[in-house]
Design a protein around this motif. Sequence first.
Motif, PDB file in Angstrom:
ATOM      1  N   GLU A   1      12.653   3.413  72.605  1.00  0.00           N
ATOM      2  CA  GLU A   1      12.649   2.364  71.602  1.00  0.00           C
ATOM      3  C   GLU A   1      12.653   3.032  70.217  1.00  0.00           C
ATOM      4  O   GLU A   1      12.162   4.158  70.072  1.00  0.00           O
ATOM      5  CB  GLU A   1      11.386   1.489  71.734  1.00  0.00           C
ATOM      6  CG  GLU A   1      11.174   0.904  73.119  1.00  0.00           C
ATOM      7  CD  GLU A   1      10.432   1.838  74.073  1.00  0.00           C
ATOM      8  OE1 GLU A   1      10.593   3.074  73.974  1.00  0.00           O
ATOM      9  OE2 GLU A   1       9.699   1.338  74.932  1.00  0.00           O
ATOM     10  N   THR A   2      13.129   2.317  69.199  1.00  0.00           N
ATOM     11  CA  THR A   2      13.231   2.979  67.880  1.00  0.00           C
ATOM     12  C   THR A   2      11.861   3.294  67.273  1.00  0.00           C
ATOM     13  O   THR A   2      11.776   4.113  66.365  1.00  0.00           O
ATOM     14  CB  THR A   2      14.088   2.151  66.892  1.00  0.00           C
ATOM     15  OG1 THR A   2      13.582   0.814  66.856  1.00  0.00           O
ATOM     16  CG2 THR A   2      15.547   2.132  67.297  1.00  0.00           C
ATOM     17  N   TYR A   3      10.798   2.680  67.799  1.00  0.00           N
ATOM     18  CA  TYR A   3       9.472   3.060  67.288  1.00  0.00           C
ATOM     19  C   TYR A   3       8.969   4.381  67.896  1.00  0.00           C
ATOM     20  O   TYR A   3       7.841   4.787  67.655  1.00  0.00           O
ATOM     21  CB  TYR A   3       8.435   1.925  67.460  1.00  0.00           C
ATOM     22  CG  TYR A   3       8.252   1.447  68.871  1.00  0.00           C
ATOM     23  CD1 TYR A   3       7.467   2.151  69.774  1.00  0.00           C
ATOM     24  CD2 TYR A   3       8.859   0.281  69.304  1.00  0.00           C
ATOM     25  CE1 TYR A   3       7.311   1.719  71.076  1.00  0.00           C
ATOM     26  CE2 TYR A   3       8.711  -0.169  70.604  1.00  0.00           C
ATOM     27  CZ  TYR A   3       7.932   0.560  71.483  1.00  0.00           C
ATOM     28  OH  TYR A   3       7.779   0.135  72.775  1.00  0.00           O
TER      29      TYR A   3
ATOM     30  N   VAL B   1      22.725  11.177  75.576  1.00  0.00           N
ATOM     31  CA  VAL B   1      22.655   9.894  74.876  1.00  0.00           C
ATOM     32  C   VAL B   1      21.193   9.444  74.805  1.00  0.00           C
ATOM     33  O   VAL B   1      20.390   9.758  75.688  1.00  0.00           O
ATOM     34  CB  VAL B   1      23.542   8.848  75.601  1.00  0.00           C
ATOM     35  CG1 VAL B   1      23.022   8.508  76.986  1.00  0.00           C
ATOM     36  CG2 VAL B   1      23.718   7.572  74.795  1.00  0.00           C
ATOM     37  N   ILE B   2      20.872   8.744  73.720  1.00  0.00           N
ATOM     38  CA  ILE B   2      19.548   8.102  73.648  1.00  0.00           C
ATOM     39  C   ILE B   2      19.797   6.598  73.716  1.00  0.00           C
ATOM     40  O   ILE B   2      20.518   6.036  72.880  1.00  0.00           O
ATOM     41  CB  ILE B   2      18.792   8.460  72.347  1.00  0.00           C
ATOM     42  CG1 ILE B   2      18.664   9.982  72.202  1.00  0.00           C
ATOM     43  CG2 ILE B   2      17.404   7.811  72.353  1.00  0.00           C
ATOM     44  CD1 ILE B   2      17.961  10.437  70.919  1.00  0.00           C
ATOM     45  N   ILE B   3      19.222   5.965  74.719  1.00  0.00           N
ATOM     46  CA  ILE B   3      19.376   4.511  74.855  1.00  0.00           C
ATOM     47  C   ILE B   3      18.245   3.854  74.064  1.00  0.00           C
ATOM     48  O   ILE B   3      17.067   3.989  74.421  1.00  0.00           O
ATOM     49  CB  ILE B   3      19.283   4.062  76.333  1.00  0.00           C
ATOM     50  CG1 ILE B   3      20.159   4.925  77.263  1.00  0.00           C
ATOM     51  CG2 ILE B   3      19.584   2.574  76.462  1.00  0.00           C
ATOM     52  CD1 ILE B   3      21.632   4.744  77.113  1.00  0.00           C
ATOM     53  N   THR B   4      18.603   3.198  72.973  1.00  0.00           N
ATOM     54  CA  THR B   4      17.604   2.477  72.179  1.00  0.00           C
ATOM     55  C   THR B   4      17.925   0.984  72.277  1.00  0.00           C
ATOM     56  O   THR B   4      18.985   0.612  72.790  1.00  0.00           O
ATOM     57  CB  THR B   4      17.657   2.875  70.694  1.00  0.00           C
ATOM     58  OG1 THR B   4      18.825   2.290  70.114  1.00  0.00           O
ATOM     59  CG2 THR B   4      17.698   4.384  70.498  1.00  0.00           C
ATOM     60  N   GLU B   5      17.066   0.159  71.681  1.00  0.00           N
ATOM     61  CA  GLU B   5      17.332  -1.278  71.698  1.00  0.00           C
ATOM     62  C   GLU B   5      18.453  -1.659  70.739  1.00  0.00           C
ATOM     63  O   GLU B   5      18.953  -2.784  70.787  1.00  0.00           O
ATOM     64  CB  GLU B   5      16.052  -2.085  71.404  1.00  0.00           C
ATOM     65  CG  GLU B   5      15.554  -2.074  69.963  1.00  0.00           C
ATOM     66  CD  GLU B   5      14.711  -0.859  69.621  1.00  0.00           C
ATOM     67  OE1 GLU B   5      14.798   0.157  70.347  1.00  0.00           O
ATOM     68  OE2 GLU B   5      13.971  -0.922  68.620  1.00  0.00           O
ATOM     69  N   ILE B   6      18.844  -0.705  69.858  1.00  0.00           N
ATOM     70  CA  ILE B   6      19.953  -1.027  68.949  1.00  0.00           C
ATOM     71  C   ILE B   6      21.251  -0.340  69.382  1.00  0.00           C
ATOM     72  O   ILE B   6      22.233  -0.359  68.655  1.00  0.00           O
ATOM     73  CB  ILE B   6      19.618  -0.689  67.471  1.00  0.00           C
ATOM     74  CG1 ILE B   6      19.176   0.767  67.330  1.00  0.00           C
ATOM     75  CG2 ILE B   6      18.582  -1.640  66.922  1.00  0.00           C
ATOM     76  CD1 ILE B   6      19.104   1.247  65.890  1.00  0.00           C
ATOM     77  N   GLY B   7      21.235   0.251  70.550  1.00  0.00           N
ATOM     78  CA  GLY B   7      22.472   0.827  71.059  1.00  0.00           C
ATOM     79  C   GLY B   7      22.277   2.166  71.737  1.00  0.00           C
ATOM     80  O   GLY B   7      21.195   2.762  71.668  1.00  0.00           O
ATOM     81  N   ALA B   8      23.343   2.623  72.402  1.00  0.00           N
ATOM     82  CA  ALA B   8      23.353   3.942  73.037  1.00  0.00           C
ATOM     83  C   ALA B   8      23.854   4.926  71.988  1.00  0.00           C
ATOM     84  O   ALA B   8      25.027   4.897  71.625  1.00  0.00           O
ATOM     85  CB  ALA B   8      24.281   3.913  74.246  1.00  0.00           C
ATOM     86  N   ILE B   9      22.970   5.757  71.484  1.00  0.00           N
ATOM     87  CA  ILE B   9      23.333   6.571  70.311  1.00  0.00           C
ATOM     88  C   ILE B   9      23.255   8.066  70.624  1.00  0.00           C
ATOM     89  O   ILE B   9      22.490   8.487  71.492  1.00  0.00           O
ATOM     90  CB  ILE B   9      22.417   6.247  69.101  1.00  0.00           C
ATOM     91  CG1 ILE B   9      20.958   6.615  69.411  1.00  0.00           C
ATOM     92  CG2 ILE B   9      22.526   4.777  68.708  1.00  0.00           C
ATOM     93  CD1 ILE B   9      20.055   6.607  68.188  1.00  0.00           C
ATOM     94  N   PRO B  10      24.021   8.881  69.898  1.00  0.00           N
ATOM     95  CA  PRO B  10      23.863  10.320  70.072  1.00  0.00           C
ATOM     96  C   PRO B  10      22.576  10.772  69.366  1.00  0.00           C
ATOM     97  O   PRO B  10      22.159  10.125  68.389  1.00  0.00           O
ATOM     98  CB  PRO B  10      25.095  10.892  69.355  1.00  0.00           C
ATOM     99  CG  PRO B  10      25.484   9.852  68.368  1.00  0.00           C
ATOM    100  CD  PRO B  10      25.053   8.529  68.917  1.00  0.00           C
ATOM    101  N   PRO B  11      21.947  11.856  69.833  1.00  0.00           N
ATOM    102  CA  PRO B  11      20.690  12.289  69.201  1.00  0.00           C
ATOM    103  C   PRO B  11      20.852  12.597  67.710  1.00  0.00           C
ATOM    104  O   PRO B  11      19.904  12.465  66.939  1.00  0.00           O
ATOM    105  CB  PRO B  11      20.288  13.539  69.992  1.00  0.00           C
ATOM    106  CG  PRO B  11      21.437  13.888  70.853  1.00  0.00           C
ATOM    107  CD  PRO B  11      22.302  12.692  70.998  1.00  0.00           C
TER     108      PRO B  11
END
Length: 307
Positions: free
Chosen positions: A223-225, A274-284
């Motif tokens: 999660e982004t937190y 990949v980092i799966i966050t609640e705002i998307g699958a993002i690169p580190p």
Amino acid sequence: MEEVLEAAEKIRSMEVRGAARIARFAAETLMKFAEKASDEKFDEEMRFAAETLLNTRPTAVSLYNAINYVMRYSGESVEEKRQSVIRRAREFINWVETAQRKIGEIGEKRIKDGYTVMTHCNSSAALSVIKKAHENGKRVEVIATESRPRWQGHLTVKQLREAGIEVTLIVDSAVRYFINEVDCVVVGADTITANGALINKIGTSQIALAAKEARVPFMVAAETYKFSPKTLFGELVVIEERDAREVAPEEILKLGVKVRNPAFDVTPRDYIDVIITEIGAIPPEMAYIVITERLGYAGIEEEEITL
Ligand code: RUB
């Protein structure tokens, strides 16, 4: 204040553990405390409660982010401040719940029918991904590590079995032995730094190393937190070292054997697909933007960070 001290002890002793649960529990504790805190010394008492909770476990930034979120309360009168704490704590708890659901929905797309997934420790975010794939009718099997010395892997295998998912338990040192039977790795996060490194349960970085060598995708569910604002200013994440008695019995300790028991380790971003966050699958590499744009630390000076 007794409830806050009890809550702090629950986090310290790991009765409440896992980055998301710790964060949520801290927000709930501050909310309950605000309902009772005195009118005369409201700010002072809130601050003491916040610091007490913060000084329990040093590594998971989710604890810091939860407390910081709630402590940015506002209001003219004490009653307004009290209501503001309660509102902000509820917002944070809602963030935890919605983020985990969203991470499941986004992450499950990376899991194909018939996949074997390796996981480590006990991460609610990582399990959300695996469970969602299963719920969507994909055949998924999991290889779960024991996660010594606190055996969080036992919780993981129980939770997966309760969900009806096939699972194999292995010792931590068997990761490389089994890595070629795995289609992807999914782990959680205690902290993601501004440069995209992952801090998670001890042993995570060895799994990442084995996965890279075997060309097995390594995914993080976070999660982004879980992203750390303080690392923007160069601060290093403190790795908690826990009591030697978690690792070795008294008969070994009394021989004068030195025991080190770090609870977490650091996986450099090059090992993370990949980092799966609640705002998307993002690169580190996007961690910096998550901290500045999503968490709102753009243009903030280090001195303005008060907790
Ligand atoms: C738990 C751990 C988990 C992360 C993520 O360590 O390392 O992988 O906290 O969990 P400990 P979640 O048991 O020492 O707290 O996804 O549930 O936040």
